[in-house]
Design an enzyme around this catalytic site. Structure first.
Site, PDB file in Angstrom:
ATOM      1  N   SER A 174      50.601  -0.771   7.853  1.00  0.00           N
ATOM      2  CA  SER A 174      50.719  -1.358   9.185  1.00  0.00           C
ATOM      3  C   SER A 174      50.904  -0.251  10.200  1.00  0.00           C
ATOM      4  O   SER A 174      51.411   0.837   9.883  1.00  0.00           O
ATOM      5  CB  SER A 174      51.920  -2.311   9.243  1.00  0.00           C
ATOM      6  OG  SER A 174      52.235  -2.652  10.583  1.00  0.00           O
TER       7      SER A 174
ATOM      8  N   TYR B 160      60.629  -2.927   7.685  1.00  0.00           N
ATOM      9  CA  TYR B 160      59.178  -2.998   7.467  1.00  0.00           C
ATOM     10  C   TYR B 160      58.530  -1.629   7.683  1.00  0.00           C
ATOM     11  O   TYR B 160      57.698  -1.183   6.881  1.00  0.00           O
ATOM     12  CB  TYR B 160      58.595  -4.031   8.429  1.00  0.00           C
ATOM     13  CG  TYR B 160      57.139  -4.351   8.239  1.00  0.00           C
ATOM     14  CD1 TYR B 160      56.681  -4.999   7.100  1.00  0.00           C
ATOM     15  CD2 TYR B 160      56.201  -4.037   9.225  1.00  0.00           C
ATOM     16  CE1 TYR B 160      55.341  -5.316   6.937  1.00  0.00           C
ATOM     17  CE2 TYR B 160      54.863  -4.342   9.080  1.00  0.00           C
ATOM     18  CZ  TYR B 160      54.441  -4.990   7.935  1.00  0.00           C
ATOM     19  OH  TYR B 160      53.107  -5.305   7.779  1.00  0.00           O
TER      20      TYR B 160
END
Length: 239
Positions: free
Chosen positions: A137, A150
């Site tokens: 990501s 994350y």
């Protein structure tokens, strides 16, 4: 026929990857854990379209269960393509983040990568051809407010990607990571309104799952044999 395992294969990006790989004549193993019925439906769709596919359900955070599931899959031969797409996010500012939030996100995205990939390496290496693509990501590159867990998981995945690429380079196996930005999906449609996308993304739109899948399809092809150890962004010029 080459065999591909796509973890988290029933989600928006995962299913797009499965469809494109299957269309290339690859036997696709659609993995799911929380929603195995969705994986089964995708397999039915692929088979009805004349492609080769099967489903598999296991928890990537459970090393023992994952190992057993992979042992069964390996009975049919080496899995030469692995797309580590399983992941989750549980956002909170770190000042208020619970330990469980931190552990769970890292467990799925980072430990899950190890639990899935490591047991498949010897059989893949024996064929002297393989492709490993780790779905990351933009948060792993730039960081993101409320996503320290994350971002940490994805940044760790980047280091693992580069290290494993070095270890496997002489065996004809490439290892890369794909780092999407804002991609249209049921999970993001209520989070990123068009006004926000206009401000954040220079291209003024969200990416589409099939665009991410097309990049993955290229990375697992023979044409990408000299691309390895790379973190490849797909984000509409965000960075």
């Amino acid at each position: 026929m080459k065999r591909a395992l796509v973890t988290g294969g029933s989600g928006a990006i995962g299913s797009a990857i499965c469809r494109q790989l299957a269309a290339e004549g690859i036997h696709v193993i659609v993995h799911a854990h929380s929603n195995p019925a969705a994986a089964d439906e995708l397999v039915k769709e692929l088979i009805a379209s004349g492609h080769s596919a099967q489903s598999s359900s296991f928890d990537v955070t459970d090393a023992v269960a994952t190992s057993h599931a992979l042992e069964e899959l390996l009975k049919d031969g080496a899995i030469q393509i692995v797309v580590n797409n399983a992941g989750t996010h549980d956002d909170a500012l770190m000042v208020g983040m619970e330990s469980e939030q931190w552990m769970r996100v890292i467990d799925i995205s980072l430990n899950g990568f190890f639990h899935v990939t490591q047991p498949l390496l010897l059989a893949m290496m024996a064929t002297r051809w393989g492709r490993i693509v780790n779905m990351s990501s933009i948060a792993g590159i730039m960081g993101n407010r409320g996503q320290a867990n994350y971002a940490a998981a994805k940044a760790g995945l980047h280091g693992a990607t580069k290290s494993l690429a070095l270890e496997l380079a002489s065996r004809g196996i490439t290892v890369n990571a794909v780092a999407p930005g804002i991609i249209a999906s049921p999970m993001t449609q209520d989070v990123f309104l068009q006004t926000a996308i206009d401000q954040i993304v220079p291209m003024k739109r969200a990416g589409q799952p099939h665009e991410v899948a097309s990049l993955v399809k290229f990375l697992v092809s023979d044409d990408a044999a000299y691309i390895s150890g790379q973190i490849i962004s797909i984000n509409g010029a965000m960075a």
